[in-house]
Design a protein around this motif. Sequence first.
Motif, PDB file in Angstrom:
ATOM      1  N   ASN A 140      78.178 101.292 -28.095  1.00 32.96           N
ATOM      2  CA  ASN A 140      78.813 100.052 -27.658  1.00 32.96           C
ATOM      3  C   ASN A 140      77.772  98.946 -27.506  1.00 32.96           C
ATOM      4  OD1 ASN A 140      77.485 100.552 -25.229  1.00 32.96           O
ATOM      5  ND2 ASN A 140      79.305 101.286 -24.188  1.00 32.96           N
ATOM      6  N   CYS A 141      78.164  97.858 -26.851  1.00 29.20           N
ATOM      7  CA  CYS A 141      77.283  96.698 -26.737  1.00 29.20           C
ATOM      8  C   CYS A 141      76.063  96.981 -25.863  1.00 29.20           C
ATOM      9  CB  CYS A 141      78.052  95.504 -26.173  1.00 29.20           C
ATOM     10  SG  CYS A 141      78.499  95.683 -24.425  1.00 29.20           S
ATOM     11  N   SER A 142      76.093  98.071 -25.111  1.00 28.49           N
ATOM     12  CA  SER A 142      74.959  98.419 -24.248  1.00 28.49           C
ATOM     13  C   SER A 142      74.026  99.418 -24.924  1.00 28.49           C
ATOM     14  CB  SER A 142      75.486  99.007 -22.926  1.00 28.49           C
ATOM     15  OG  SER A 142      74.434  99.284 -22.040  1.00 28.49           O
ATOM     16  N   THR A 143      74.592 100.405 -25.613  1.00 28.86           N
ATOM     17  CA  THR A 143      73.755 101.420 -26.249  1.00 28.86           C
ATOM     18  C   THR A 143      73.034 100.880 -27.483  1.00 28.86           C
ATOM     19  OG1 THR A 143      75.578 102.254 -27.623  1.00 28.86           O
ATOM     20  CG2 THR A 143      75.288 103.249 -25.443  1.00 28.86           C
ATOM     21  N   ARG A 144      73.646  99.954 -28.206  1.00 27.67           N
ATOM     22  CA  ARG A 144      73.029  99.423 -29.435  1.00 27.67           C
ATOM     23  C   ARG A 144      71.707  98.684 -29.165  1.00 27.67           C
ATOM     24  NH1 ARG A 144      75.276  99.605 -35.098  1.00 27.67           N
ATOM     25  NH2 ARG A 144      76.582 101.446 -34.804  1.00 27.67           N
ATOM     26  N   PRO A 145      71.651  97.766 -28.191  1.00 30.09           N
ATOM     27  CA  PRO A 145      70.358  97.129 -27.898  1.00 30.09           C
ATOM     28  C   PRO A 145      69.286  98.142 -27.479  1.00 30.09           C
ATOM     29  CG  PRO A 145      72.141  95.870 -26.940  1.00 30.09           C
ATOM     30  CD  PRO A 145      72.741  97.131 -27.438  1.00 30.09           C
ATOM     31  N   ARG A 146      69.671  99.143 -26.707  1.00 31.01           N
ATOM     32  CA  ARG A 146      68.696 100.157 -26.306  1.00 31.01           C
ATOM     33  C   ARG A 146      68.130 100.881 -27.532  1.00 31.01           C
ATOM     34  NH1 ARG A 146      71.438 105.002 -23.754  1.00 31.01           N
ATOM     35  NH2 ARG A 146      71.681 105.454 -25.980  1.00 31.01           N
ATOM     36  N   GLU A 147      69.015 101.242 -28.476  1.00 33.19           N
ATOM     37  CA  GLU A 147      68.553 101.956 -29.664  1.00 33.19           C
ATOM     38  C   GLU A 147      67.667 101.078 -30.547  1.00 33.19           C
ATOM     39  OE1 GLU A 147      72.071 103.385 -31.511  1.00 33.19           O
ATOM     40  OE2 GLU A 147      72.481 104.886 -29.954  1.00 33.19           O
ATOM     41  N   ILE A 148      67.978  99.781 -30.609  1.00 30.68           N
ATOM     42  CA  ILE A 148      67.128  98.864 -31.378  1.00 30.68           C
ATOM     43  C   ILE A 148      65.707  98.871 -30.819  1.00 30.68           C
ATOM     44  CG2 ILE A 148      66.665  96.390 -31.756  1.00 30.68           C
ATOM     45  CD1 ILE A 148      68.645  97.363 -33.728  1.00 30.68           C
ATOM     46  N   VAL A 149      65.594  98.819 -29.504  1.00 27.67           N
ATOM     47  CA  VAL A 149      64.272  98.836 -28.866  1.00 27.67           C
ATOM     48  C   VAL A 149      63.611 100.184 -29.079  1.00 27.67           C
ATOM     49  CG1 VAL A 149      63.034  98.671 -26.669  1.00 27.67           C
ATOM     50  CG2 VAL A 149      64.924  97.107 -27.154  1.00 27.67           C
ATOM     51  N   GLU A 150      64.345 101.266 -28.883  1.00 28.42           N
ATOM     52  CA  GLU A 150      63.789 102.617 -29.019  1.00 28.42           C
ATOM     53  C   GLU A 150      63.187 102.849 -30.402  1.00 28.42           C
ATOM     54  OE1 GLU A 150      66.042 105.831 -26.162  1.00 28.42           O
ATOM     55  OE2 GLU A 150      67.026 105.263 -28.026  1.00 28.42           O
ATOM     56  N   LYS A 151      63.892 102.387 -31.427  1.00 32.23           N
ATOM     57  CA  LYS A 151      63.489 102.692 -32.797  1.00 32.23           C
ATOM     58  C   LYS A 151      62.373 101.800 -33.330  1.00 32.23           C
ATOM     59  CE  LYS A 151      68.061 104.472 -34.084  1.00 32.23           C
ATOM     60  NZ  LYS A 151      69.274 104.248 -34.919  1.00 32.23           N
ATOM     61  N   ASN A 152      62.030 100.744 -32.611  1.00 30.46           N
ATOM     62  CA  ASN A 152      61.090  99.773 -33.166  1.00 30.46           C
ATOM     63  C   ASN A 152      59.873  99.525 -32.279  1.00 30.46           C
ATOM     64  OD1 ASN A 152      62.510  98.622 -35.725  1.00 30.46           O
ATOM     65  ND2 ASN A 152      64.110  98.674 -34.158  1.00 30.46           N
ATOM     66  N   ILE A 153      59.536 100.502 -31.449  1.00 31.92           N
ATOM     67  CA  ILE A 153      58.308 100.408 -30.659  1.00 31.92           C
ATOM     68  C   ILE A 153      57.291 101.401 -31.189  1.00 31.92           C
ATOM     69  CG2 ILE A 153      59.477  99.617 -28.567  1.00 31.92           C
ATOM     70  CD1 ILE A 153      59.273 102.517 -27.540  1.00 31.92           C
ATOM     71  N   ASN A 154      56.037 101.163 -30.873  1.00 36.31           N
ATOM     72  CA  ASN A 154      54.957 102.060 -31.270  1.00 36.31           C
ATOM     73  C   ASN A 154      54.822 103.140 -30.208  1.00 36.31           C
ATOM     74  OD1 ASN A 154      52.648 103.244 -32.344  1.00 36.31           O
ATOM     75  ND2 ASN A 154      51.289 101.828 -31.245  1.00 36.31           N
ATOM     76  N   GLY A 155      55.575 104.215 -30.372  1.00 30.04           N
ATOM     77  CA  GLY A 155      55.564 105.276 -29.381  1.00 30.04           C
ATOM     78  C   GLY A 155      56.985 105.660 -29.004  1.00 30.04           C
ATOM     79  N   LYS A 156      57.174 105.956 -27.735  1.00 29.51           N
ATOM     80  CA  LYS A 156      58.503 106.361 -27.269  1.00 29.51           C
ATOM     81  C   LYS A 156      58.764 105.826 -25.875  1.00 29.51           C
ATOM     82  CE  LYS A 156      56.950 110.778 -25.283  1.00 29.51           C
ATOM     83  NZ  LYS A 156      57.162 112.241 -25.252  1.00 29.51           N
ATOM     84  N   LEU A 157      60.046 105.769 -25.532  1.00 30.10           N
ATOM     85  CA  LEU A 157      60.450 105.362 -24.197  1.00 30.10           C
ATOM     86  C   LEU A 157      60.560 106.592 -23.301  1.00 30.10           C
ATOM     87  CD1 LEU A 157      63.280 102.734 -24.910  1.00 30.10           C
ATOM     88  CD2 LEU A 157      60.860 102.322 -24.498  1.00 30.10           C
ATOM     89  N   ALA A 158      59.980 106.517 -22.130  1.00 28.65           N
ATOM     90  CA  ALA A 158      60.076 107.602 -21.149  1.00 28.65           C
ATOM     91  C   ALA A 158      60.909 107.104 -19.976  1.00 28.65           C
ATOM     92  CB  ALA A 158      58.689 108.038 -20.688  1.00 28.65           C
ATOM     93  N   TYR A 159      62.116 107.659 -19.848  1.00 26.85           N
ATOM     94  CA  TYR A 159      63.020 107.237 -18.783  1.00 26.85           C
ATOM     95  C   TYR A 159      62.704 108.006 -17.505  1.00 26.85           C
ATOM     96  CZ  TYR A 159      65.629 105.327 -22.713  1.00 26.85           C
ATOM     97  OH  TYR A 159      65.994 104.625 -23.836  1.00 26.85           O
ATOM     98  N   ARG A 160      62.568 107.274 -16.417  1.00 30.03           N
ATOM     99  CA  ARG A 160      62.276 107.902 -15.129  1.00 30.03           C
ATOM    100  C   ARG A 160      63.581 107.999 -14.339  1.00 30.03           C
ATOM    101  NH1 ARG A 160      57.040 104.178 -13.752  1.00 30.03           N
ATOM    102  NH2 ARG A 160      58.468 102.619 -14.616  1.00 30.03           N
ATOM    103  N   ASP A 161      64.173 109.183 -14.402  1.00 30.27           N
ATOM    104  CA  ASP A 161      65.479 109.396 -13.773  1.00 30.27           C
ATOM    105  C   ASP A 161      65.417 109.096 -12.285  1.00 30.27           C
ATOM    106  OD1 ASP A 161      65.561 110.443 -16.266  1.00 30.27           O
ATOM    107  OD2 ASP A 161      66.685 112.231 -15.743  1.00 30.27           O
ATOM    108  N   SER A 162      66.438 108.386 -11.807  1.00 31.44           N
ATOM    109  CA  SER A 162      66.500 108.097 -10.379  1.00 31.44           C
ATOM    110  C   SER A 162      67.932 108.072  -9.858  1.00 31.44           C
ATOM    111  CB  SER A 162      65.852 106.737 -10.078  1.00 31.44           C
ATOM    112  OG  SER A 162      66.616 105.699 -10.666  1.00 31.44           O
ATOM    113  N   ILE A 163      68.877 107.862 -10.759  1.00 28.57           N
ATOM    114  CA  ILE A 163      70.271 107.729 -10.335  1.00 28.57           C
ATOM    115  C   ILE A 163      70.903 109.111 -10.236  1.00 28.57           C
ATOM    116  CG2 ILE A 163      72.512 106.721 -10.902  1.00 28.57           C
ATOM    117  CD1 ILE A 163      71.020 104.612 -12.502  1.00 28.57           C
TER     118      ILE A 163
END
Length: 391
Positions: free
Chosen positions: A144-167
């Motif tokens: 949806n409109c929220s997951t698509r921007p996240r995937e764009i960022v995820e796929k185009n960075i040098n490395g990976k995103l590390a999510y720090r779970d808190s919720i």
Amino acid sequence: MKKFALTIITLLSFITAYAYPVLSDSTVISLLTYDKTPEVYGLYGHTALRVKDEPNHVDLIFNYGTFDFNSPNFIYRFTKGDAEYILAVQDYRDVCIESYITRRSVREQILNLTQREKQKVFEALMTNAEPQNRAYKYNFLFDNCSTRPREIVEKNINGKLAYRDSIPTQTFRQLIHGCIGKKQWMTFGIDLILGSDLDRKASYKEQMFLPAYLEDGFNRTIIIDSAGVQRNLVASDREILPGVPPVIETEPFLMSPNFITGLLMVVVFALSFLGFRKNKLYNWLDAILFLIYGLTGCIVFFMTFVSIHPATNPNFVLFTLHPLHLIFAVACLIPALKRQLGYYHIANAAILAVFLLLVQFLPQTFSLAFLFMTFALFFRSLFRTLLFIKR
């Protein structure tokens, strides 16, 4: 507007030439989060990406949440889960004006990206915006409109995103209920048509299908590049436009699903008990009940077996609400089918009795209003069964 038109023409010329403009060093890419609104389509909030490059007069919003309501059979395709949403490229100033008019607050998170990463994100967005790429099959939980921007960022960075779970882990149903809040009939409808898969615990990343959770997630996320160097995903954040919290009015209790279905249960029990005592069938009551339950069951059946929306199948609501009731709504009005109707009540009472005994063990959460509906139909079939045996 002249500068914006010139910018669009320039960008289109680059697209035609299969190349994209090189962003300046001062380019900023950010995630925008819009607060929810009282309207149904705005209850979950909204997310978009912003690309701002002042030297090149670029300030664009990439919005994955638009659709063409006038497209052929849109309502049917949306209900089925086959609707297409479109990536729209909008002028930042126009978006701000619209948000200001609707008094909707907008918050901005500046992403901590390298120049190369900014360029890649921008090029990915522009590629998505091309006519042949801009449409996608909308999925309200996973695409949806929220997951698509996240995937764009995820796929185009040098490395990976590390999510720090808190919720704390919640189910998808709990997350949706939290957004809908006081709209009791909408909550009731969603609980009817979405089945047991909605009661699965959503992972921390999956919770980001909601814009507010994506915003919080980005604030708690780090980028680990190929060399192992870590940096925060969000460099800074700010409120672009202050808004007014939406006022979502609660339906009066006397018009709530719980009251209406609870009243239905009491009335059906009273009439059925009275009919048993007086040895009267009250076929008109069966006709009304089976018609209501059958028509509602058609909707549930469609969503369960025809729709391709997520979390619609399996749905244990079908034990109570299913299209077969429509056949016997007609049978109630045909005296020659009195015996067949009696057998149907026996079968229906047995099925609902088993369902009610096992309801707490089923992997699906049921609303109180639905349970009232189930008890109403069970009482009706139980007393009709007793009357059938008595005769």
